[in-house]
Design a protein around this motif. Structure first.
Motif, mmCIF file in Angstrom:
data_model
loop_
_atom_site.group_PDB
_atom_site.id
_atom_site.type_symbol
_atom_site.label_atom_id
_atom_site.label_comp_id
_atom_site.label_asym_id
_atom_site.label_seq_id
_atom_site.Cartn_x
_atom_site.Cartn_y
_atom_site.Cartn_z
ATOM 1 N N SER A 97 0.682 -1.229 0.013
ATOM 2 C CA SER A 97 -0.167 -0.060 0.127
ATOM 3 C C SER A 97 0.937 1.303 0.056
ATOM 4 O O SER A 97 0.571 2.205 -0.572
ATOM 5 C CB SER A 97 -1.004 -0.031 1.205
ATOM 6 O OG SER A 97 -0.272 -0.029 2.534
ATOM 7 N N THR A 98 1.964 1.223 0.597
ATOM 8 C CA THR A 98 2.749 2.545 0.750
ATOM 9 C C THR A 98 4.106 2.399 0.155
ATOM 10 O O THR A 98 4.853 3.427 0.096
ATOM 11 C CB THR A 98 2.860 3.037 2.256
ATOM 12 O OG1 THR A 98 3.619 1.897 2.999
ATOM 13 C CG2 THR A 98 1.724 3.080 3.000
ATOM 14 N N PHE A 99 4.656 1.368 -0.177
ATOM 15 C CA PHE A 99 5.999 1.125 -0.952
ATOM 16 C C PHE A 99 5.845 -0.122 -2.028
ATOM 17 O O PHE A 99 4.913 -0.744 -1.976
ATOM 18 C CB PHE A 99 7.075 0.870 -0.083
ATOM 19 C CG PHE A 99 6.945 -0.238 0.809
ATOM 20 C CD1 PHE A 99 7.390 -1.572 0.208
ATOM 21 C CD2 PHE A 99 6.114 -0.436 2.102
ATOM 22 C CE1 PHE A 99 7.554 -2.592 0.896
ATOM 23 C CE2 PHE A 99 6.139 -1.537 2.771
ATOM 24 C CZ PHE A 99 6.763 -2.913 2.188
ATOM 25 N N ARG A 100 6.879 -0.127 -2.745
ATOM 26 C CA ARG A 100 7.102 -1.145 -3.707
ATOM 27 C C ARG A 100 8.417 -1.611 -3.631
ATOM 28 O O ARG A 100 9.471 -0.985 -3.732
ATOM 29 C CB ARG A 100 6.716 -0.750 -5.110
ATOM 30 C CG ARG A 100 7.184 -1.696 -6.446
ATOM 31 C CD ARG A 100 6.694 -0.973 -7.654
ATOM 32 N NE ARG A 100 5.230 -0.628 -7.696
ATOM 33 C CZ ARG A 100 4.913 0.546 -8.088
ATOM 34 N NH1 ARG A 100 5.555 1.466 -8.574
ATOM 35 N NH2 ARG A 100 3.599 0.937 -8.156
ATOM 36 N N PHE A 101 8.821 -3.092 -3.707
ATOM 37 C CA PHE A 101 9.889 -3.751 -3.947
ATOM 38 C C PHE A 101 9.967 -4.045 -5.393
ATOM 39 O O PHE A 101 9.135 -4.693 -5.685
ATOM 40 C CB PHE A 101 10.268 -4.849 -3.145
ATOM 41 C CG PHE A 101 10.415 -4.906 -1.533
ATOM 42 C CD1 PHE A 101 11.764 -4.086 -1.445
ATOM 43 C CD2 PHE A 101 9.568 -5.050 -0.501
ATOM 44 C CE1 PHE A 101 11.848 -3.718 0.054
ATOM 45 C CE2 PHE A 101 9.979 -4.968 0.749
ATOM 46 C CZ PHE A 101 11.189 -4.386 1.143
ATOM 47 N N ARG A 123 13.627 -0.339 -2.779
ATOM 48 C CA ARG A 123 12.303 -0.219 -2.227
ATOM 49 C C ARG A 123 12.070 1.334 -2.657
ATOM 50 O O ARG A 123 12.601 2.379 -2.230
ATOM 51 C CB ARG A 123 12.537 -0.218 -0.679
ATOM 52 C CG ARG A 123 11.230 0.007 0.113
ATOM 53 C CD ARG A 123 11.543 -0.439 1.650
ATOM 54 N NE ARG A 123 10.294 -0.305 2.374
ATOM 55 C CZ ARG A 123 9.820 0.875 2.800
ATOM 56 N NH1 ARG A 123 10.380 1.882 2.673
ATOM 57 N NH2 ARG A 123 8.546 0.651 3.433
ATOM 58 N N GLN A 124 10.759 1.376 -3.185
ATOM 59 C CA GLN A 124 10.247 2.653 -3.695
ATOM 60 C C GLN A 124 9.313 2.956 -2.832
ATOM 61 O O GLN A 124 8.143 2.350 -2.676
ATOM 62 C CB GLN A 124 9.844 2.497 -5.395
ATOM 63 C CG GLN A 124 9.268 3.617 -5.901
ATOM 64 C CD GLN A 124 9.030 3.450 -7.162
ATOM 65 O OE1 GLN A 124 8.140 2.440 -7.457
ATOM 66 N NE2 GLN A 124 9.154 4.428 -8.116
ATOM 67 N N VAL A 125 9.236 4.241 -2.524
ATOM 68 C CA VAL A 125 7.872 4.659 -1.578
ATOM 69 C C VAL A 125 7.192 5.246 -2.505
ATOM 70 O O VAL A 125 7.364 5.770 -3.560
ATOM 71 C CB VAL A 125 8.620 5.914 -0.776
ATOM 72 C CG1 VAL A 125 7.350 6.336 0.112
ATOM 73 C CG2 VAL A 125 9.570 5.271 0.324
ATOM 74 N N LEU A 126 5.717 4.772 -2.340
ATOM 75 C CA LEU A 126 4.763 5.465 -3.174
ATOM 76 C C LEU A 126 4.017 6.743 -2.603
ATOM 77 O O LEU A 126 3.864 6.758 -1.554
ATOM 78 C CB LEU A 126 3.606 4.144 -3.282
ATOM 79 C CG LEU A 126 3.936 2.934 -3.942
ATOM 80 C CD1 LEU A 126 3.073 1.834 -3.719
ATOM 81 C CD2 LEU A 126 4.817 3.243 -5.255
#
Length: 126
Positions: A97-101, A123-126
């Motif tokens: 919900s708040t980040f993407r690997f 790790r990308q913060v959304l």
């Protein structure tokens, strides 16, 4: 000329390569440690940059971290994969919900079985 037998062999190889990738993508969100262990070569490393420095974990260290992580819903996705002989690579992502690997894997085929040999992750913060 590509024969039906060739097409069948190619499709079988694709499915074999996808086995450990899917074990990761389906096992990680639900913290299925045995499924994750099955996907990785025992000598694999997991690496990512954390606060500008390289962090790396062995498979046992990584599995311990996953076991302690909070259980969260996520959307797994295979972005691409390719192979040559007994080596392969894959680009996948797990979107929470708040980040993407965003992960890149190198795979090897040993004794007829494909395994994840190493993983680099962003790790990308959304």
């Amino acid at each position: 000329m590509e024969t039906i037998a060739n097409k069948i062999e190619i499709e079988a190889e694709k499915q074999s390569i996808l086995l450990p990738i899917n074990d990761y993508l389906e096992g990680r969100p639900v913290k299925d440690i045995e499924r994750l262990r099955r996907a990785f070569h025992p000598d694999a490393y997991i690496r990512m940059v954390v606060d500008g420095k390289l962090a790396q974990w062995t498979v046992p260290q990584y599995l311990e971290a996953v076991e302690k992580a909070a259980l969260q819903e996520c959307q797994p996705e295979i972005l691409s994969y390719t192979w040559d002989g007994d080596t392969a690579s894959a680009h996948v992502q797990l979107t929470f919900s708040t980040f993407r690997f965003i992960d890149r894997f190198n795979l090897v085929k040993l004794d007829g079985k494909w395994l994840l040999m190493d993983k680099i992750s962003y790790r990308q913060v959304l």
